[in-house]
Scaffold this motif. Structure first.
Motif, PDB file in Angstrom:
ATOM      1  N   GLY A 116      21.846  30.181   2.878  1.00 62.31           N
ATOM      2  CA  GLY A 116      22.847  29.184   2.524  1.00 62.31           C
ATOM      3  C   GLY A 116      23.703  29.719   3.283  1.00 62.31           C
ATOM      4  O   GLY A 116      24.910  29.483   2.966  1.00 62.31           O
ATOM      5  N   GLN A 117      23.690  30.927   3.846  1.00 59.80           N
ATOM      6  CA  GLN A 117      24.578  31.656   4.482  1.00 59.80           C
ATOM      7  C   GLN A 117      25.149  30.481   5.776  1.00 59.80           C
ATOM      8  O   GLN A 117      24.153  30.415   6.654  1.00 59.80           O
ATOM      9  N   PRO A 118      26.079  30.054   5.871  1.00 61.88           N
ATOM     10  CA  PRO A 118      27.232  29.373   6.796  1.00 61.88           C
ATOM     11  C   PRO A 118      27.445  29.896   8.724  1.00 61.88           C
ATOM     12  O   PRO A 118      27.581  30.831   8.570  1.00 61.88           O
ATOM     13  N   ALA A 119      25.982  29.119   9.588  1.00 61.71           N
ATOM     14  CA  ALA A 119      26.017  28.725  10.398  1.00 61.71           C
ATOM     15  C   ALA A 119      27.208  28.646  11.188  1.00 61.71           C
ATOM     16  O   ALA A 119      27.828  29.054  12.398  1.00 61.71           O
ATOM     17  N   LEU A 120      27.945  27.514  11.355  1.00 57.22           N
ATOM     18  CA  LEU A 120      28.500  26.756  11.656  1.00 57.22           C
ATOM     19  C   LEU A 120      29.098  25.192  10.974  1.00 57.22           C
ATOM     20  O   LEU A 120      28.300  25.249  10.044  1.00 57.22           O
ATOM     21  N   THR A 121      30.211  25.244  11.441  1.00 54.96           N
ATOM     22  CA  THR A 121      31.017  24.223  11.131  1.00 54.96           C
ATOM     23  C   THR A 121      30.531  22.113  11.288  1.00 54.96           C
ATOM     24  O   THR A 121      30.980  22.717  13.089  1.00 54.96           O
ATOM     25  N   LEU A 122      29.748  21.318  11.419  1.00 55.97           N
ATOM     26  CA  LEU A 122      29.865  20.278  11.967  1.00 55.97           C
ATOM     27  C   LEU A 122      30.745  19.246  11.610  1.00 55.97           C
ATOM     28  O   LEU A 122      30.946  18.541  10.358  1.00 55.97           O
ATOM     29  N   LEU A 123      31.390  18.576  12.369  1.00 51.87           N
ATOM     30  CA  LEU A 123      32.931  17.281  12.348  1.00 51.87           C
ATOM     31  C   LEU A 123      32.724  15.537  12.979  1.00 51.87           C
ATOM     32  O   LEU A 123      32.085  15.830  14.180  1.00 51.87           O
ATOM     33  N   GLU A 124      32.371  15.160  11.996  1.00 41.86           N
ATOM     34  CA  GLU A 124      31.595  13.826  12.052  1.00 41.86           C
ATOM     35  C   GLU A 124      32.858  13.438  13.084  1.00 41.86           C
ATOM     36  O   GLU A 124      33.692  13.083  12.129  1.00 41.86           O
ATOM     37  N   SER A 125      32.701  12.881  14.285  1.00 38.79           N
ATOM     38  CA  SER A 125      33.809  12.414  15.486  1.00 38.79           C
ATOM     39  C   SER A 125      33.943  10.914  15.308  1.00 38.79           C
ATOM     40  O   SER A 125      34.617  10.054  15.822  1.00 38.79           O
ATOM     41  N   ALA A 126      33.038   9.936  14.723  1.00 41.24           N
ATOM     42  CA  ALA A 126      32.860   8.818  15.516  1.00 41.24           C
ATOM     43  C   ALA A 126      33.587   7.832  14.213  1.00 41.24           C
ATOM     44  O   ALA A 126      33.833   6.835  14.984  1.00 41.24           O
ATOM     45  N   ARG A 127      33.544   8.176  13.493  1.00 43.62           N
ATOM     46  CA  ARG A 127      34.277   7.260  12.915  1.00 43.62           C
ATOM     47  C   ARG A 127      35.752   8.544  11.179  1.00 43.62           C
ATOM     48  O   ARG A 127      35.510   8.553  10.427  1.00 43.62           O
ATOM     49  N   PRO A 128      36.999   8.533  12.263  1.00 41.68           N
ATOM     50  CA  PRO A 128      37.829   9.088  11.457  1.00 41.68           C
ATOM     51  C   PRO A 128      38.601   8.270  10.530  1.00 41.68           C
ATOM     52  O   PRO A 128      38.474   7.056  10.511  1.00 41.68           O
ATOM     53  N   GLN A 129      38.717   9.633   9.460  1.00 43.26           N
ATOM     54  CA  GLN A 129      39.917   8.576   8.047  1.00 43.26           C
ATOM     55  C   GLN A 129      40.749   8.758   8.140  1.00 43.26           C
ATOM     56  O   GLN A 129      41.421  10.248   8.680  1.00 43.26           O
ATOM     57  N   VAL A 130      41.788   9.065   7.238  1.00 48.02           N
ATOM     58  CA  VAL A 130      42.884   9.007   6.624  1.00 48.02           C
ATOM     59  C   VAL A 130      43.334   9.015   5.567  1.00 48.02           C
ATOM     60  O   VAL A 130      42.933   8.174   4.725  1.00 48.02           O
ATOM     61  N   ARG A 131      43.182  10.286   5.153  1.00 47.69           N
ATOM     62  CA  ARG A 131      43.374  10.340   3.368  1.00 47.69           C
ATOM     63  C   ARG A 131      45.685  10.241   2.779  1.00 47.69           C
ATOM     64  O   ARG A 131      45.567  11.878   3.697  1.00 47.69           O
ATOM     65  N   ILE A 132      45.640  10.025   2.160  1.00 45.11           N
ATOM     66  CA  ILE A 132      46.952   9.960   1.922  1.00 45.11           C
ATOM     67  C   ILE A 132      47.083   9.617   0.964  1.00 45.11           C
ATOM     68  O   ILE A 132      46.393   9.132  -0.211  1.00 45.11           O
TER      69      ILE A 132
END
Length: 402
Positions: free
Chosen positions: A226-242
Motif C-alpha cells: 500500500g505504500q504509494p509509488a507514484l501518482t497517475l492523473l487522467e488527462s483525457a477528460r479534464p473536469q472543472v469543480r466549482i
C-alpha cells in the motif's frame, strides 16, 4: 444841557435797532432764496432720473429651459451576472502502490510522462516467488506420480474384489488413497495460482491513460504493501469543480453546455452533476463540469470561472445612469416633470415644473440602473442634462423628447 444829552442817546438807540432789523431781514431773505434753489434742484434731478429711466430699453424674460424626458416601463425583476470560481482537475486521479512488500526492481516512467492503459510502470524483485513456483511445480510432479500408482492399485483391487480375492475394506483404502492424492494436487494447483497472482501484482500497470504526477519511489527501495509509488492523473477528460450556492446549483440542467473561462480562454464544458453533500465551511455545493475542448489545457489546479445569469424578483424601473442625481444623506434622486399648480406658473410657461423623486438603486450596468422609489409607470423623468435644471424650475419639453 441834560435834555440834549438824553435826546441824543435815544436817537442812537433807535438807530441801532433799525440796523439789527435790517440785517435780520437780509439774512431771512438769503435763506429763503437758498431753500428755493435747493428745492428746484431736487425737482429737476428727480425729473431727469425719471426721464432717463423711461428712455432705458425694456428687458424681456429669458426663454424656458428645454428638457428631454422618457416614461419608464414597470419591470418585475432584473438579471444579475454572477461569477463563481473553481479549479480544473483530472476526471480520475490515483496513487499507485504495490499490494506486496518487496524491493523495487524498476521504475519505467518519470514525472510528466504520458502512459497508456496497461503500460508497465514499475516492477518488484520476484526471484523468491519464482523459486516458490518451481518448488510447487516439482511437488505436483511427485504427487502426480503417486496418484498414477494409486490409480493402478485401485484398478487391481477392483479386479481382485470382483474375483473374490480382495475384501471391500482393501478396495475402499485404495479408492480413498487416490482421492487424497487428487486433493493434494488441487492444493498444489491453488498454491501455484497464488504465486502467479503475486507475480502479476509485482508488476505495477497503469489502470487508465494519463500522465504521471508525483514519483515517490526509486529503484532499490523496499516498499510495504500500500505504500504509494507514484501518482497517475487522467488527462483525457479534464473536469472543472466549482462551488455554487444551493439556490443556484438547483437550477442547473444536467448535460447542458456552459462557457467556462480559464484565464483568457473560453471553453465549452458539459454539466455532469452535483455532489450530494454541502460543504460546511463554504456553504456551497460542488458542481462538476467536463471540458469538451480538445486543445491543450493549463495544468491541473488552474483557476476556472463560471458566469451564470440569476433573475432577481423586484418591482422597479430601468433608468439611464445620466438621470441619477445624488441626494441628501447618501440617497439617490431623479428629476421628473409635473404639472404646475394653477396660478403659480409664469404667463409664458408651459405649465410644467421640475420635481424631485427619491429612488433606491438595486442594480447597475454600464449605461443604466434598476431603481425603485416614489416614481410610477407614468412618471416623466428627465433623461439627461440634470445639471441645468433644479427642483421647482419651470421648463418645457424638447421637440425630440419622448
Amino acid at each position: 444841557m441834560q435834555d440834549n444829552k438824553t435826546d441824543h442817546r435815544s436817537g442812537t438807540s433807535r438807530s441801532s435797532r433799525l440796523k439789527r432789523l435790517g440785517r435780520g431781514v437780509v439774512s431771512l431773505t438769503s435763506f429763503s432764496v437758498n431753500v428755493g434753489l435747493a428745492a428746484a434742484a431736487v425737482i429737476v434731478g428727480v425729473t431727469t432720473i425719471q426721464m432717463r429711466a423711461e428712455e432705458k430699453p425694456r428687458v424681456d424674460a429669458s426663454p424656458l429651459a428645454e428638457v428631454q424626458v422618457f416614461v419608464p416601463d414597470r419591470q418585475g425583476g432584473y438579471a444579475v451576472q454572477r461569477t463563481f470560481a473553481g479549479r480544473i482537475e483530472p476526471a480520475r486521479q490515483t496513487d499507485l502502490a504495490f499490494e506486496l512488500s518487496g524491493t523495487v526492481l524498476e521504475i519505467a516512467v518519470d514525472e510528466g510522462d504520458p502512459v497508456a492503459r496497461g503500460d508497465v510502470i514499475a516492477r518488484l524483485d520476484t526471484r523468491s516467488l519464482e523459486a516458490e513456483r518451481r518448488r510447487q511445480l516439482a511437488n505436483r510432479l511427485a504427487v502426480e506420480s503417486d496418484r498414477e500408482l494409486a490409480e493402478l492399485t485401485l484398478n487391481r483391487r477392483q479386479k481382485l474384489q470382483e474375483a473374490g480375492h480382495a475384501s471391500t475394506e482393501t478396495l475402499d483404502r485404495a479408492r480413498l488413497a487416490l482421492n487424497r492424492l487428487d486433493a493434494t494436487l488441487a492444493q498444489i494447483d491453488a498454491a501455484i495460482e497464488t504465486i502467479e497472482i503475486n507475480l502479476d501484482k509485482s508488476v505495477l500497470r497503469a489502470p487508465f491513460a494519463g500522465r504521471v504526477g508525483a514519483r515517490a519511489l526509486d529503484e532499490g527501495a523496499t516498499v510495504a504493501p500500500g505504500q504509494p509509488a507514484l501518482t497517475l492523473l487522467e488527462s483525457a477528460r479534464p473536469q472543472v469543480r466549482i462551488g455554487l450556492p444551493p439556490r443556484v446549483a438547483a437550477r442547473l440542467e444536467r448535460n447542458r453546455t456552459f462557457d467556462i473561462r480559464l484565464g483568457s480562454r473560453s471553453l465549452q464544458a458539459v454539466f455532469l452533476g452535483l455532489r450530494p453533500d454541502l460543504q460546511t465551511r463554504t456553504r456551497t455545493i460542488e458542481a462538476l463540469f467536463q471540458v469538451q475542448d480538445d486543445t491543450r489545457l493549463p495544468g491541473f489546479g488552474d483557476l476556472a470561472e463560471l458566469t451564470l445569469e440569476e433573475w432577481i424578483e423586484a418591482d422597479g424601473y430601468w433608468v439611464p445612469m445620466a438621470a441619477l442625481k445624488e441626494g441628501p444623506r447618501g440617497l439617490w434622486t431623479v428629476l421628473a416633470i409635473a404639472d404646475a399648480e394653477a396660478g403659480t406658473a409664469p404667463a409664458q410657461s408651459s405649465g410644467l415644473v421640475i420635481v424631485r423623486e427619491a429612488v433606491e438603486v438595486l442594480q447597475t450596468d454600464e449605461t443604466r440602473a434598476f431603481v425603485r422609489g416614489t416614481i410610477t409607470a407614468g412618471t416623466r423623468i428627465v433623461a439627461g442634462g440634470i445639471h441645468r435644471v433644479v427642483a421647482g424650475q419651470h421648463v418645457q419639453l424638447a421637440e425630440t423628447g419622448s
